[in-house]
Write an enzyme that holds these catalytic residues in place. Structure first.
Site, mmCIF file in Angstrom:
data_model
loop_
_atom_site.group_PDB
_atom_site.id
_atom_site.type_symbol
_atom_site.label_atom_id
_atom_site.label_comp_id
_atom_site.label_asym_id
_atom_site.label_seq_id
_atom_site.Cartn_x
_atom_site.Cartn_y
_atom_site.Cartn_z
ATOM 1 C CB CYS A 84 -9.391 14.066 0.828
ATOM 2 S SG CYS A 84 -8.620 12.427 0.830
ATOM 3 N NE ARG A 209 0.529 14.044 7.275
ATOM 4 C CZ ARG A 209 1.623 14.428 6.639
ATOM 5 N NH1 ARG A 209 2.376 13.379 6.013
ATOM 6 N NH2 ARG A 209 1.835 15.516 6.247
#
Length: 307
Positions: A84, A209
């Protein structure tokens, strides 16, 4: 994908062919485990399929404790997040910030692997900036300390989500370790999935995504990899059915007050193609009632079908 890949979304992705859906990132800090947000993310036993739970943190003992806690409440796999790039995560020396400190990476991996009897996997980026792509070094540390599979996003920490993912580092990692390697980053459709698998030699791909507003992407990829043929995109009627199910699931998961707010971003992704000018999406974002959201979506699709 925290705030996106909740239980409702993961179940949809599995139904459309995702072999494994990883939980939203959970903090290793026990002080936040009883918060409403964490509790929503910890209903592991309600999950279908293999329950992979991702944890994040920088303290080896806290990470080990978090791993054991999540196994106790139903996790089948523990996934360590070192990928992340978000500032609020990295400022706590978690996520991809850890790639700057290989010794700490080793301590965390070893502590987590030793703490649980289930497989432990790791998600990383290629390095912390383009001058410091140390993904091969981190991969070897991971393999040497018991990691069972490694997912690699083809960007560095500094890249965030800008530019294009690069796959040379993923290919080098695959050639350097014997554990399964999962390629991630900019896999937006079936042909790209085939290309990344062939180019990197990876054992699997991970889609993030590109599945927002398109959970059927897994069906398309699985079919293409198996047959070489492309599936037709879903008809408007199917998109309507999937989206209504998703929105209703969010209302149920979070309650009507929080659910209608969380549903807005998902509806925006689903309708980006159909509502190119964003007129309906703007109106939808002003609705503050779960039932009215469903009514508005039904009306929108009725008009869409008529035209």
């Amino acid at each position: 994908m925290a705030g996106v890949t909740d239980h409702t979304f993961r179940e949809l992705c599995r139904r459309f062919g995702a072999a494994l859906a990883v939980s939203e990132m959970l903090s290793s800090n026990p002080l936040v485990w009883q918060s409403e947000k964490s509790q929503n993310r910890m209903g592991h036993r309600q999950e279908s399929g293999i329950r992979s739970v991702q944890i994040a943190g920088s303290d080896p003992q806290q990470m080990a404790d978090a791993a054991q806690y999540n196994v106790d409440i139903g996790a089948d796999i523990i996934d360590i997040n070192m990928g992340c790039p978000a500032k609020k995560v990295n400022k706590k020396l978690a996520g991809s910030a850890l790639l700057q400190y290989p010794e700490l990476v080793e301590q965390i991996v070893r502590a987590v692997v030793d703490a649980v009897q289930v497989p432990v996997t790791l998600k990383i980026r290629t390095g912390w900036d383009t001058d410091n792509r140390n993904g091969v070094q981190i991969a070897r540390i991971a393999e040497d300390n018991g990691i069972q599979a490694l997912a690699v996003h083809g960007r560095t920490k500094a890249c965030m989500y800008k530019g294009e993912a690069e796959y040379d580092t993923i290919r080098a990692i695959k050639q350097s370790v014997s554990i399964p390697v999962i390629a991630n980053g900019d896999i937006t459709g079936p042909e790209k999935a085939r290309y990344v698998l062939d180019y990197t030699g990876a054992d699997a791909i991970m889609i993030g995504r590109a599945a927002q507003g398109r959970p059927w992407i897994f069906r398309e990829v699985v079919h293409y990899l198996a047959t070489g043929d492309k599936l037709a995109p879903p008809a408007v009627a199917e998109v309507r059915q999937i989206m209504l199910e998703h929105v209703q699931g969010l209302h149920q998961l979070y309650g009507e007050q929080a659910g209608y707010r969380i549903a807005r971003k998902h509806v925006g992704w689903y309708l980006a193609e159909h509502d190119a000018l964003g007129v309906f999406r703007s109106e939808f974002n002003g609705i503050e009632c779960a039932k009215q959201q469903l009514d508005a979506l039904n009306d929108y699709f009725h008009q869409l079908a008529a035209t």
